[in-house]
Write a protein that holds these residues in place. Structure first.
Motif, short mmCIF file in Angstrom:
data_model
loop_
_atom_site.label_atom_id
_atom_site.label_comp_id
_atom_site.label_asym_id
_atom_site.label_seq_id
_atom_site.Cartn_x
_atom_site.Cartn_y
_atom_site.Cartn_z
N ASP A 1 0.81 -1.21 0.00
CA ASP A 1 0.00 0.00 0.00
C ASP A 1 0.84 1.26 0.00
OD1 ASP A 1 -2.62 1.14 -0.04
OD2 ASP A 1 -2.35 1.71 2.06
N THR A 2 1.96 1.24 0.72
CA THR A 2 2.81 2.44 0.79
C THR A 2 4.29 2.14 0.60
OG1 THR A 2 2.95 2.28 3.22
CG2 THR A 2 1.18 3.63 2.32
N GLY A 3 4.61 0.93 0.16
CA GLY A 3 6.00 0.60 -0.13
C GLY A 3 6.86 0.38 1.08
N ARG A 4 6.26 0.04 2.20
CA ARG A 4 7.04 -0.20 3.42
C ARG A 4 7.47 -1.66 3.50
NH1 ARG A 4 3.38 3.82 5.36
NH2 ARG A 4 4.46 5.47 6.54
N GLU A 5 8.64 -1.86 4.07
CA GLU A 5 9.18 -3.21 4.26
C GLU A 5 8.23 -4.06 5.08
OE1 GLU A 5 13.31 -5.29 5.91
OE2 GLU A 5 12.77 -3.23 6.50
N HIS B 1 3.00 2.72 -5.87
CA HIS B 1 2.87 2.65 -4.41
C HIS B 1 4.06 1.95 -3.78
CE1 HIS B 1 -1.39 3.91 -3.34
NE2 HIS B 1 -1.32 4.09 -4.65
N ASP B 2 4.63 0.98 -4.48
CA ASP B 2 5.77 0.23 -3.94
C ASP B 2 7.03 1.08 -3.86
OD1 ASP B 2 4.25 -2.22 -3.78
OD2 ASP B 2 4.45 -2.36 -5.95
N TYR B 3 7.04 2.20 -4.59
CA TYR B 3 8.19 3.10 -4.56
C TYR B 3 8.02 4.25 -3.57
CZ TYR B 3 10.54 1.09 -8.63
OH TYR B 3 11.23 0.25 -9.48
N ASP B 4 6.86 4.34 -2.94
CA ASP B 4 6.51 5.56 -2.19
C ASP B 4 7.47 5.90 -1.06
OD1 ASP B 4 4.70 7.77 -1.64
OD2 ASP B 4 4.11 6.66 0.15
N HIS B 5 7.95 4.90 -0.33
CA HIS B 5 8.84 5.17 0.80
C HIS B 5 10.30 4.84 0.50
CE1 HIS B 5 5.30 5.90 3.29
NE2 HIS B 5 6.12 6.38 4.19
N ASP B 6 10.62 4.72 -0.78
CA ASP B 6 12.01 4.53 -1.20
C ASP B 6 12.66 3.33 -0.49
OD1 ASP B 6 14.20 5.17 -2.77
OD2 ASP B 6 15.06 6.53 -1.29
N VAL C 1 12.61 0.13 -2.01
CA VAL C 1 12.54 -0.92 -3.02
C VAL C 1 13.58 -2.01 -2.77
CG1 VAL C 1 12.91 -1.43 -5.46
CG2 VAL C 1 11.45 0.49 -4.79
N LYS C 2 14.78 -1.62 -2.39
CA LYS C 2 15.82 -2.62 -2.11
C LYS C 2 15.39 -3.55 -0.98
CE LYS C 2 19.85 -0.04 -3.77
NZ LYS C 2 21.17 0.55 -3.42
N LYS C 3 14.75 -2.98 0.03
CA LYS C 3 14.28 -3.79 1.15
C LYS C 3 13.15 -4.71 0.71
CE LYS C 3 15.58 -0.52 4.78
NZ LYS C 3 15.09 0.33 5.90
N LEU C 4 12.26 -4.21 -0.15
CA LEU C 4 11.17 -5.04 -0.67
C LEU C 4 11.73 -6.22 -1.45
CD1 LEU C 4 9.38 -2.66 0.24
CD2 LEU C 4 8.17 -2.86 -1.93
N ARG C 5 12.72 -5.95 -2.30
CA ARG C 5 13.32 -7.03 -3.08
C ARG C 5 13.95 -8.08 -2.16
NH1 ARG C 5 13.69 -6.15 -8.43
NH2 ARG C 5 13.31 -4.04 -9.21
N LYS C 6 14.57 -7.64 -1.11
CA LYS C 6 15.20 -8.57 -0.17
C LYS C 6 14.17 -9.44 0.53
CE LYS C 6 18.56 -8.69 3.62
NZ LYS C 6 19.43 -7.86 4.52
N VAL C 7 13.04 -8.83 0.89
CA VAL C 7 11.97 -9.59 1.55
C VAL C 7 11.40 -10.65 0.62
CG1 VAL C 7 9.62 -9.42 2.47
CG2 VAL C 7 11.33 -7.74 3.15
#
Length: 249
Positions: free
Chosen positions: A51-55, A79-84, A86-92
């Motif tokens: 929803d807001t790009g948070r890890e 939305h996935d870029y909103d909180h900058d 993305v690297k953490k999202l990819r890792k998750v």
């Protein structure tokens, strides 16, 4: 080694976009992932996974994905870029069955899937041009870059697997038809015709996108490539019989 005969075997492709997983969604998506696993062979998630790009939101989705027993291909959305993060999202997502596509491709059965986020810029004769202030040029360049990434991925499928059918996975729309229903004032921010060019050039079978929550389910490019807006709100508005779009290839 005996090759699997896929000539008459259909690949069941499920697709949905804009699921906007939130921190409080634990358990909300379990039944969805179980159902899609029973009815499809691969699931496409067309951006706005969080929803807001948070890890923390990505961690909830990663846990929910344990109920999904089929491959999941996805692109990120705005939305996935909103909180900058993305690297953490990819890792998750790395240890899960979700594979993020960003200018690359993967092959499942007799189908090659290429994916990019895409970007805005408008459509047809109202498409924004590379002119004026540098900020304007940067905006246009982002759409150009995304289109080139998509074209390169589709081209690689052709060069390495020439006999495969090709599916494109996007967040932003490549055509105006599937965003109809949205206010005209925001059309330039919902997609760009630059994304249509690779679909036509590379003879793509179909493209899926999300982002336009009040758009239209189906459309096609100028050469007849099928385009589906599978944003979750659009599927609900269209009274589609399932919580995901299903295409057999």
């Amino acid at each position: 080694m005996q090759e699997e005969n896929t000539e008459h075997k259909k690949l069941r492709i499920a697709a949905v976009g804009d699921i906007h997983v939130q921190e409080q969604d634990a358990g909300k998506w379990t039944d969805f992932f179980r159902q899609v696993s029973e009815e499809a062979d691969v699931l496409l998630l067309c951006g706005d996974l969080t929803d807001t790009g948070r890890e923390s939101e990505a961690e909830v989705l990663a846990e929910e994905l344990k109920a999904c027993s089929i491959p999941v291909l996805a692109v990120l959305g705005n939305h996935d870029y909103d909180h900058d993060q993305v690297k953490k999202l990819r890792k998750v997502f790395a240890p899960t069955n979700l594979k993020l596509l960003d200018g690359d491709f993967t092959v499942i059965g007799h189908v090659g899937f290429a994916g990019v986020k895409g970007f805005g810029g408008g459509f047809d004769r109202y498409m924004l041009g590379m002119f004026g202030e540098q900020l304007n040029k940067d905006f246009v360049q982002e759409a150009v870059t995304e289109a080139l990434k998509l074209d390169a991925a589709l081209s690689q499928i052709d060069s390495e697997h020439g006999d495969l059918k090709k599916i494109a996975l996007l967040h932003y729309s490549p055509i105006q038809a599937t965003i109809e229903g949205e206010p005209e004032a925001i059309h330039p921010f919902l997609g760009c015709s630059r994304l249509e060019e690779p679909l036509n050039r590379r003879n793509v079978l179909a493209a899926f996108h999300g982002h336009a929550h009040v758009g239209t389910l189906e459309g096609e490019t100028s050469t007849g490539v099928k385009v589906y807006n599978v944003s979750k709100p659009v599927l609900q508005k269209s009274e589609y019989e399932k919580p995901f779009f299903l295409l057999e290839v």
